[in-house]
Motif scaffolding. Structure first.
Motif: not given
Length: 78
Positions: A1-5, A49-58, A62-66
């Motif tokens: 299972m990948d991390e996004l799943t 918790i849900s907001q923190e997960i969303s923030s970490l994913l964002n 962003q880091k991947e797009n740099e």
């Protein structure tokens, strides 16, 4: 299972538990103030918790797009 799943499954579980508590509160499942405060705390925790997960994913997105951007259409003055 990948991390996004994995993350999506965790988010789904959090949402289900959040919704269960909201439903219980709305249907009269609270019989005293102590229980109400406890359930309200759970709801706030699941939202946090849900907001923190969303923030970490964002941040990850962003880091991947740099990167280095080159403008191939720019003209240099010689």
């Amino acid at each position: 299972m990948d991390e996004l799943t994995f993350i999506e499954k965790i988010k789904k579980i959090i949402k289900m538990r959040h919704d269960d508590i909201v439903s219980a509160m709305a249907s009269g499942g609270v019989d005293n103030m102590e229980k109400y405060q406890y359930m309200l705390g759970q709801i706030r925790t699941y939202q946090y918790i849900s907001q923190e997960i969303s923030s970490l994913l964002n941040k990850k997105e962003q880091k991947e797009n740099e990167g280095t951007v080159f403008d191939i259409n720019s003209k240099t003055n010689n």
